[in-house]
Design a protein around this motif. Structure first.
Motif, PDB file in Angstrom:
ATOM      1  N   GLU A  52       8.771  25.315  -9.625  1.00  0.00           N
ATOM      2  CA  GLU A  52       7.997  25.009  -8.416  1.00  0.00           C
ATOM      3  C   GLU A  52       8.756  25.373  -7.132  1.00  0.00           C
ATOM      4  O   GLU A  52       8.171  25.920  -6.198  1.00  0.00           O
ATOM      5  CB  GLU A  52       7.628  23.523  -8.391  1.00  0.00           C
ATOM      6  CG  GLU A  52       6.693  23.165  -7.252  1.00  0.00           C
ATOM      7  CD  GLU A  52       6.247  21.702  -7.305  1.00  0.00           C
ATOM      8  OE1 GLU A  52       5.711  21.253  -6.279  1.00  0.00           O
ATOM      9  OE2 GLU A  52       6.430  21.045  -8.338  1.00  0.00           O
ATOM     10  N   LYS A  56       7.434  28.085  -4.408  1.00  0.00           N
ATOM     11  CA  LYS A  56       7.238  27.734  -2.997  1.00  0.00           C
ATOM     12  C   LYS A  56       8.032  28.655  -2.088  1.00  0.00           C
ATOM     13  O   LYS A  56       7.549  29.071  -1.032  1.00  0.00           O
ATOM     14  CB  LYS A  56       7.626  26.277  -2.751  1.00  0.00           C
ATOM     15  CG  LYS A  56       6.600  25.297  -3.255  1.00  0.00           C
ATOM     16  CD  LYS A  56       7.003  23.861  -2.960  1.00  0.00           C
ATOM     17  CE  LYS A  56       5.930  22.902  -3.459  1.00  0.00           C
ATOM     18  NZ  LYS A  56       6.288  21.500  -3.241  1.00  0.00           N
ATOM     19  N   GLU A  60       6.438  30.990   0.833  1.00  0.00           N
ATOM     20  CA  GLU A  60       6.899  30.861   2.218  1.00  0.00           C
ATOM     21  C   GLU A  60       7.460  32.161   2.770  1.00  0.00           C
ATOM     22  O   GLU A  60       7.242  32.496   3.928  1.00  0.00           O
ATOM     23  CB  GLU A  60       7.960  29.759   2.322  1.00  0.00           C
ATOM     24  CG  GLU A  60       7.374  28.371   2.158  1.00  0.00           C
ATOM     25  CD  GLU A  60       8.440  27.286   2.024  1.00  0.00           C
ATOM     26  OE1 GLU A  60       9.642  27.563   2.239  1.00  0.00           O
ATOM     27  OE2 GLU A  60       8.057  26.136   1.700  1.00  0.00           O
TER      28      GLU A  60
END
Length: 79
Positions: A52, A56, A60
């Protein structure tokens, strides 16, 4: 975690996408969606990243970045 990558340059290959996302972590699956009639990219792909935090970081850092003259959009895919 499954990610959706949109607005890819039609000439971008699955290998190039995998390499791009691998900079942020492990990519277990990369599926560039192709037009069945022409065999050419439809301009989007699905990426599977099991971690995860890595997923992420990829979202981003890669969302709205320019890849092969196209500003790509990266987000978490809907299940």
């Amino acid at each position: 975690m499954k990610l959706l990558v949109r607005n890819l340059e039609r000439k971008t290959t699955e290998h190039e996408i995998r390499v791009l996302f691998s900079t942020y972590g492990t990519v277990t699956e990369c599926n560039l969606v192709l037009d069945q009639e022409t065999g050419l990219s439809k301009g989007f792909a699905f990426i599977e990243m099991p971690d995860e935090k890595e997923a992420k970081a990829a979202v981003e850092n890669l969302n709205l970045s320019t890849v092969a003259k196209s500003k790509i959009r990266v987000k978490f895919a809907q299940n």
